[in-house]
Design a protein around this motif. Structure first.
Motif, PDB file in Angstrom:
ATOM      1  N   LYS A 114       0.817  -1.209   0.000  1.00 16.73           N
ATOM      2  CA  LYS A 114       0.000   0.000   0.000  1.00 16.73           C
ATOM      3  C   LYS A 114       0.855   1.265   0.000  1.00 16.73           C
ATOM      4  O   LYS A 114       0.477   2.286  -0.587  1.00 16.73           O
ATOM      5  CB  LYS A 114      -0.937  -0.008   1.220  1.00 16.73           C
ATOM      6  CG  LYS A 114      -2.013  -1.077   1.168  1.00 16.73           C
ATOM      7  CD  LYS A 114      -2.903  -1.031   2.382  1.00 16.73           C
ATOM      8  CE  LYS A 114      -3.955  -2.136   2.365  1.00 16.73           C
ATOM      9  NZ  LYS A 114      -4.872  -2.028   1.221  1.00 16.73           N
ATOM     10  N   LEU A 115       2.021   1.210   0.662  1.00 12.14           N
ATOM     11  CA  LEU A 115       2.894   2.376   0.753  1.00 12.14           C
ATOM     12  C   LEU A 115       3.973   2.371  -0.322  1.00 12.14           C
ATOM     13  O   LEU A 115       4.863   3.233  -0.306  1.00 12.14           O
ATOM     14  CB  LEU A 115       3.537   2.440   2.140  1.00 12.14           C
ATOM     15  CG  LEU A 115       2.588   2.722   3.304  1.00 12.14           C
ATOM     16  CD1 LEU A 115       3.338   2.672   4.637  1.00 12.14           C
ATOM     17  CD2 LEU A 115       1.898   4.076   3.134  1.00 12.14           C
ATOM     18  N   SER A 175      -4.721  13.641  -1.410  1.00 13.46           N
ATOM     19  CA  SER A 175      -5.904  12.787  -1.513  1.00 13.46           C
ATOM     20  C   SER A 175      -5.757  11.558  -0.624  1.00 13.46           C
ATOM     21  O   SER A 175      -4.701  11.316  -0.040  1.00 13.46           O
ATOM     22  CB  SER A 175      -6.101  12.333  -2.968  1.00 13.46           C
ATOM     23  OG  SER A 175      -4.977  11.583  -3.418  1.00 13.46           O
ATOM     24  N   ALA A 176      -6.838  10.796  -0.551  1.00 11.70           N
ATOM     25  CA  ALA A 176      -6.817   9.563   0.237  1.00 11.70           C
ATOM     26  C   ALA A 176      -7.823   8.576  -0.324  1.00 11.70           C
ATOM     27  O   ALA A 176      -8.866   8.970  -0.847  1.00 11.70           O
ATOM     28  CB  ALA A 176      -7.121   9.847   1.701  1.00 11.70           C
ATOM     29  N   VAL A 207      -5.363   4.996   2.853  1.00 14.46           N
ATOM     30  CA  VAL A 207      -4.048   5.241   2.277  1.00 14.46           C
ATOM     31  C   VAL A 207      -4.066   6.683   1.783  1.00 14.46           C
ATOM     32  O   VAL A 207      -4.908   7.046   0.955  1.00 14.46           O
ATOM     33  CB  VAL A 207      -3.726   4.291   1.111  1.00 14.46           C
ATOM     34  CG1 VAL A 207      -2.329   4.586   0.547  1.00 14.46           C
ATOM     35  CG2 VAL A 207      -3.809   2.838   1.558  1.00 14.46           C
ATOM     36  N   ALA A 208      -3.175   7.517   2.313  1.00 12.33           N
ATOM     37  CA  ALA A 208      -3.153   8.933   1.964  1.00 12.33           C
ATOM     38  C   ALA A 208      -1.944   9.240   1.085  1.00 12.33           C
ATOM     39  O   ALA A 208      -0.883   8.620   1.223  1.00 12.33           O
ATOM     40  CB  ALA A 208      -3.129   9.797   3.227  1.00 12.33           C
ATOM     41  N   PHE A 209      -2.129  10.231   0.179  1.00 12.60           N
ATOM     42  CA  PHE A 209      -1.128  10.529  -0.838  1.00 12.60           C
ATOM     43  C   PHE A 209      -0.729  12.004  -0.816  1.00 12.60           C
ATOM     44  O   PHE A 209      -1.555  12.882  -0.540  1.00 12.60           O
ATOM     45  CB  PHE A 209      -1.676  10.199  -2.236  1.00 12.60           C
ATOM     46  CG  PHE A 209      -2.028   8.758  -2.432  1.00 12.60           C
ATOM     47  CD1 PHE A 209      -1.132   7.878  -3.015  1.00 12.60           C
ATOM     48  CD2 PHE A 209      -3.272   8.274  -2.036  1.00 12.60           C
ATOM     49  CE1 PHE A 209      -1.459   6.536  -3.201  1.00 12.60           C
ATOM     50  CE2 PHE A 209      -3.605   6.936  -2.213  1.00 12.60           C
ATOM     51  CZ  PHE A 209      -2.693   6.071  -2.800  1.00 12.60           C
ATOM     52  N   TYR A 218      -0.480   4.816   5.816  1.00 11.41           N
ATOM     53  CA  TYR A 218      -1.510   3.788   5.879  1.00 11.41           C
ATOM     54  C   TYR A 218      -2.024   3.770   7.309  1.00 11.41           C
ATOM     55  O   TYR A 218      -1.240   3.652   8.263  1.00 11.41           O
ATOM     56  CB  TYR A 218      -0.986   2.401   5.509  1.00 11.41           C
ATOM     57  CG  TYR A 218      -2.020   1.321   5.751  1.00 11.41           C
ATOM     58  CD1 TYR A 218      -3.171   1.260   4.971  1.00 11.41           C
ATOM     59  CD2 TYR A 218      -1.876   0.402   6.783  1.00 11.41           C
ATOM     60  CE1 TYR A 218      -4.144   0.299   5.200  1.00 11.41           C
ATOM     61  CE2 TYR A 218      -2.838  -0.568   7.013  1.00 11.41           C
ATOM     62  CZ  TYR A 218      -3.968  -0.611   6.229  1.00 11.41           C
ATOM     63  OH  TYR A 218      -4.933  -1.563   6.465  1.00 11.41           O
ATOM     64  N   SER A 219      -3.316   3.948   7.473  1.00 10.42           N
ATOM     65  CA  SER A 219      -3.866   4.011   8.826  1.00 10.42           C
ATOM     66  C   SER A 219      -5.186   3.265   8.908  1.00 10.42           C
ATOM     67  O   SER A 219      -5.918   3.136   7.925  1.00 10.42           O
ATOM     68  CB  SER A 219      -4.077   5.466   9.263  1.00 10.42           C
ATOM     69  OG  SER A 219      -5.072   6.091   8.469  1.00 10.42           O
ATOM     70  N   VAL A 220      -5.448   2.779  10.109  1.00 12.20           N
ATOM     71  CA  VAL A 220      -6.741   2.182  10.441  1.00 12.20           C
ATOM     72  C   VAL A 220      -7.227   2.893  11.699  1.00 12.20           C
ATOM     73  O   VAL A 220      -6.569   2.844  12.744  1.00 12.20           O
ATOM     74  CB  VAL A 220      -6.626   0.668  10.693  1.00 12.20           C
ATOM     75  CG1 VAL A 220      -7.987   0.110  11.112  1.00 12.20           C
ATOM     76  CG2 VAL A 220      -6.124  -0.039   9.444  1.00 12.20           C
ATOM     77  N   SER A 221      -8.355   3.585  11.585  1.00 10.65           N
ATOM     78  CA  SER A 221      -8.928   4.324  12.709  1.00 10.65           C
ATOM     79  C   SER A 221     -10.186   3.598  13.170  1.00 10.65           C
ATOM     80  O   SER A 221     -11.077   3.318  12.367  1.00 10.65           O
ATOM     81  CB  SER A 221      -9.270   5.758  12.299  1.00 10.65           C
ATOM     82  OG  SER A 221      -8.113   6.442  11.856  1.00 10.65           O
ATOM     83  N   ARG A 222     -10.272   3.324  14.451  1.00  9.40           N
ATOM     84  CA  ARG A 222     -11.399   2.576  15.024  1.00  9.40           C
ATOM     85  C   ARG A 222     -12.174   3.519  15.943  1.00  9.40           C
ATOM     86  O   ARG A 222     -11.716   3.878  17.027  1.00  9.40           O
ATOM     87  CB  ARG A 222     -10.876   1.367  15.783  1.00  9.40           C
ATOM     88  CG  ARG A 222      -9.887   0.514  14.964  1.00  9.40           C
ATOM     89  CD  ARG A 222     -10.521  -0.672  14.358  1.00  9.40           C
ATOM     90  NE  ARG A 222     -10.854  -1.685  15.353  1.00  9.40           N
ATOM     91  CZ  ARG A 222     -11.446  -2.837  15.051  1.00  9.40           C
ATOM     92  NH1 ARG A 222     -11.786  -3.119  13.795  1.00  9.40           N
ATOM     93  NH2 ARG A 222     -11.718  -3.732  15.996  1.00  9.40           N
ATOM     94  N   HIS A 223     -13.361   3.943  15.503  1.00 10.07           N
ATOM     95  CA  HIS A 223     -14.162   4.965  16.166  1.00 10.07           C
ATOM     96  C   HIS A 223     -15.280   4.347  16.995  1.00 10.07           C
ATOM     97  O   HIS A 223     -15.922   3.378  16.571  1.00 10.07           O
ATOM     98  CB  HIS A 223     -14.809   5.895  15.126  1.00 10.07           C
ATOM     99  CG  HIS A 223     -13.838   6.570  14.216  1.00 10.07           C
ATOM    100  ND1 HIS A 223     -13.554   7.913  14.305  1.00 10.07           N
ATOM    101  CD2 HIS A 223     -13.094   6.097  13.182  1.00 10.07           C
ATOM    102  CE1 HIS A 223     -12.684   8.242  13.369  1.00 10.07           C
ATOM    103  NE2 HIS A 223     -12.388   7.161  12.680  1.00 10.07           N
TER     104      HIS A 223
END
Length: 236
Positions: A114-115, A175-176, A207-209, A218-223
């Motif tokens: 991904k990166l 962007s993402a 995945v942010a660019f 690369y991130s995973v956010s758990r809300h």
């Protein structure tokens, strides 16, 4: 940052801060040309950017008008397009960050792909709990390439990584790609987010660019499911 992008950001901030009310017409193109000292082509590109973001609508023969949306919608759309970050998105609230993990290691094959890295490259491995008005609402698992985003320190993690990237490193976040799903929290997440019972969480993978196309995060956010809303505006 290109001139039209800076103007679009300024207009978006004006909308977000209430200078323009829902349904109100923006200044005419010729007036904005005088205000910003640019050509009509530049103003047109800036306004077209806001149209793509779903914040304004053009009415043939009448002008450009702010779309009727709740303030929360405008704020979240601004966050999605500006990458202003958690603290800026909730300006006016008490925002704190608790860093759970900050170290360096090699990415897994999945993250490396991904990166656009090899598994021999090094990444920051960051875990943070974001706290809003005393309530923990999201736990973030983030990986970033060290060679692309150098110099991250504990103080940066406790404030804003995105602000550090743009203001200190002079890079431009563009962007993402995101995916959203519902899930159940782990035992550790229940403890960190103070979740009781069978409350689900909202997971956002991203995945942010940068503006040159390089992936930097690369991130995973758990809300917390009771503290999060997913809003989307589709624009043709």
């Amino acid at each position: 940052m290109l001139k039209y992008e800076a103007i679009a950001n300024r207009l978006r901030e004006d909308i977000q801060q209430g200078k323009y009310e829902p349904g109100q017409q923006l200044a005419l193109e010729k007036e904005m040309c005088r205000e910003f000292g640019v050509s009509r082509i530049t103003i047109k590109r800036a306004v077209d950017e806001l149209v793509k973001q779903g914040l304004v609508v053009k009415r043939r023969g009448s002008g450009t008008f702010v779309k009727t949306m709740e303030n929360e919608d405008v704020r979240e759309l601004s966050m999605a397009n500006q990458f202003s970050g958690f603290a800026a998105t909730f300006a006016g609230h008490e925002v704190k960050t608790r860093v759970l993990r900050f170290d360096i290691g090699h990415p897994s094959e999945q993250v490396a792909e991904k990166l656009q890295l090899s598994t021999e490259d090094f990444v920051y491995r960051i875990e943070r709990v974001r706290i809003l008005d005393g309530q923990p609402i999201v736990i973030e698992y983030t990986q970033m390439p060290i060679q692309l985003i150098p110099g991250i320190r504990q103080q940066v993690l406790e404030t804003s990584i995105y602000r550090y990237i743009e203001q200190d490193l002079g890079l431009h976040i563009q962007s993402a790609h995101r995916s959203v799903r519902a899930d159940m929290p782990t035992d550790r997440e229940r403890e960190e987010l103070q979740i009781e019972g069978t409350l689900p969480i909202l997971e956002v993978s991203q995945v942010a660019f940068l503006d040159d196309g390089r992936p930097f995060e690369y991130s995973v956010s758990r809300h917390r499911g009771d503290k999060s809303n997913f809003r989307s505006v589709s624009v043709r």
